[in-house]
Scaffold this active site. Structure first.
Site, PDB file in Angstrom:
ATOM      1  CB  SER A  54      -0.904   0.007   1.236  1.00  0.00           C
ATOM      2  OG  SER A  54      -1.465   1.300   1.385  1.00  0.00           O
ATOM      3  CG  HIS A  85      -3.807  -1.620  -1.441  1.00  0.00           C
ATOM      4  ND1 HIS A  85      -4.908  -2.417  -1.669  1.00  0.00           N
ATOM      5  CD2 HIS A  85      -4.169  -0.754  -0.473  1.00  0.00           C
ATOM      6  CE1 HIS A  85      -5.891  -2.044  -0.860  1.00  0.00           C
ATOM      7  NE2 HIS A  85      -5.474  -1.032  -0.119  1.00  0.00           N
ATOM      8  CG  ASP A 134      -5.222   2.525   0.729  1.00  0.00           C
ATOM      9  OD1 ASP A 134      -6.152   1.696   0.808  1.00  0.00           O
ATOM     10  OD2 ASP A 134      -4.042   2.269   1.026  1.00  0.00           O
ATOM     11  CG  MET A 145      -8.559   7.242   2.172  1.00  0.00           C
ATOM     12  SD  MET A 145      -7.646   7.462   3.691  1.00  0.00           S
ATOM     13  CE  MET A 145      -6.732   5.920   3.756  1.00  0.00           C
ATOM     14  CG  HIS A 162      -9.177   0.032  -0.290  1.00  0.00           C
ATOM     15  ND1 HIS A 162      -8.566  -0.047   0.949  1.00  0.00           N
ATOM     16  CD2 HIS A 162     -10.513  -0.043  -0.045  1.00  0.00           C
ATOM     17  CE1 HIS A 162      -9.496  -0.142   1.889  1.00  0.00           C
ATOM     18  NE2 HIS A 162     -10.680  -0.143   1.315  1.00  0.00           N
ATOM     19  CG  MET A 175     -11.415   3.255   2.093  1.00  0.00           C
ATOM     20  SD  MET A 175      -9.888   3.368   3.033  1.00  0.00           S
ATOM     21  CE  MET A 175      -8.710   3.343   1.682  1.00  0.00           C
ATOM     22  CG  MET A 217     -11.474  -2.757   5.427  1.00  0.00           C
ATOM     23  SD  MET A 217      -9.933  -2.358   4.560  1.00  0.00           S
ATOM     24  CE  MET A 217      -9.076  -1.344   5.768  1.00  0.00           C
ATOM     25  CG  ASP A 264      -5.986  -2.559   3.480  1.00  0.00           C
ATOM     26  OD1 ASP A 264      -4.910  -2.214   3.990  1.00  0.00           O
ATOM     27  OD2 ASP A 264      -6.677  -1.810   2.743  1.00  0.00           O
TER      28      ASP A 264
HETATM   29  C1  DX5 Z   1      -6.215   1.920   5.555  1.00  0.00           C
HETATM   30  C2  DX5 Z   1      -5.785   1.538   4.177  1.00  0.00           C
HETATM   31  C3  DX5 Z   1      -4.603   0.645   4.134  1.00  0.00           C
HETATM   32  C4  DX5 Z   1      -3.357   1.196   4.771  1.00  0.00           C
HETATM   33  C5  DX5 Z   1      -2.715   0.034   5.469  1.00  0.00           C
HETATM   34  O1  DX5 Z   1      -7.453   2.493   5.517  1.00  0.00           O
HETATM   35  O2  DX5 Z   1      -6.837   0.870   3.504  1.00  0.00           O
HETATM   36  O3  DX5 Z   1      -4.349   0.154   2.837  1.00  0.00           O
HETATM   37  O4  DX5 Z   1      -2.442   1.763   3.881  1.00  0.00           O
HETATM   38  O5  DX5 Z   1      -1.621   0.467   6.161  1.00  0.00           O
HETATM   39  P1  DX5 Z   1      -0.812  -0.434   7.194  1.00  0.00           P
HETATM   40  O6  DX5 Z   1      -0.364  -1.667   6.469  1.00  0.00           O
HETATM   41  O7  DX5 Z   1       0.306   0.455   7.597  1.00  0.00           O
HETATM   42  O8  DX5 Z   1      -1.747  -0.756   8.333  1.00  0.00           O
HETATM   43 ZN    ZN Z   2      -6.387  -0.134   1.570  1.00  0.00          ZN
END
Ligand code: DX5
Ligand code: ZN
Length: 217
Positions: free
Chosen positions: A7, A32, A34, A36, A65, A67, A136, A174
């Site tokens: 990620s 990956h 993310d 948001m 991903h 969100m 998650m 994740d």
């Molecule tokens: C959190 C994200 C993850 C995040 C995970 O909402 O979806 O992908 O980057 O980070 P780590 O592996 O550091 O917990």
């Molecule tokens: Zn993620």
């Protein structure tokens, strides 16, 4: 097959392209990403221009991903800019099947994510049509959190639900995954492993190789 999806939320954005290339060279199969929106989750991360730009850094699978609330609004755009797998949250839409169908109509793979507080049973109507389930293992929104211990049972239950239907669908996990708890996560039945801090904090090549070793790759 076990797959590693680093990620980039935990990467150094001043040298993002180089860091993605390093994870790619070390053997990570997916990247990956993310996204948001500050509404579905409290944070805002990055969006289309960043994804478009890093598409030039690697040919690996872009595992996006989302969100974001009402993801259907943006599926077409995420498909166009080079996403390969588009994962959205069951909690973010009134009509998950419409989102899955939209992703498939654009010839992309559809992932369905649930937050730690959402019952795994809510996945049942979509198990046959989705390409990947994301369980998650932290509350979405931030990197660097600790894995919620109840996650192991939730992963086991989703794997059991899939097996009972004769399905071999990928289960992605994740949040809070490090080399120290990776084996237990795999044993519970997950096979697509996301890690941000576990890969991008410290030496990316060494971290990636250690994850892949534990994953049997
Ligand atoms: C959190 C994200 C993850 C995040 C995970 O909402 O979806 O992908 O980057 O980070 P780590 O592996 O550091 O917990
Ligand atoms: Zn993620």
């Amino acid at each position: 097959m076990n797959i590693l999806s680093p990620s980039i939320l935990s990467a150094d954005f001043t040298i993002l392209g180089q860091q993605i290339e390093e994870a790619d060279r070390a053997g990570a199969q997916y990247i990956h990403i993310d996204v948001m929106d500050g509404i579905f989750v409290p944070s805002i991360s990055y969006g289309m221009p960043v994804i478009k730009s890093i598409r030039k850094a690697t040919d690996k699978v872009f595992d996006v991903h989302l969100m974001i609330k009402d993801p259907i609004r943006y599926i077409e755009e995420f498909a166009e800019i080079g996403s390969d797998i588009i994962t959205f949250h069951l909690e973010a839409t009134d009509d998950p099947q419409a989102v899955i169908d939209k992703i498939h109509s654009l010839s992309k793979k559809a992932g369905l994510a649930i937050k730690p507080g959402t019952s795994v049973e809510t996945l049942v109507p979509y198990l046959e049509t989705v390409d990947m389930i994301l369980v998650m293992t932290v509350e979405p929104g931030f990197g660097g959190q600790s894995l919620i211990p109840e996650s192991y049972d939730r992963i086991r239950r989703v794997r059991q639900m899939l097996t009972e239907k004769g399905l071999d669908t990928d289960i992605q996990v994740d949040g809070g995954i490090y080399s120290g708890n990776l084996k237990d996560i795999l044993d519970a039945g997950a096979n697509v492993i996301v890690s941000g801090s576990g890969i991008f904090k410290g030496n990316i090549t060494d971290n990636t190789k250690e994850f892949l070793r534990i994953m049997g790759n």
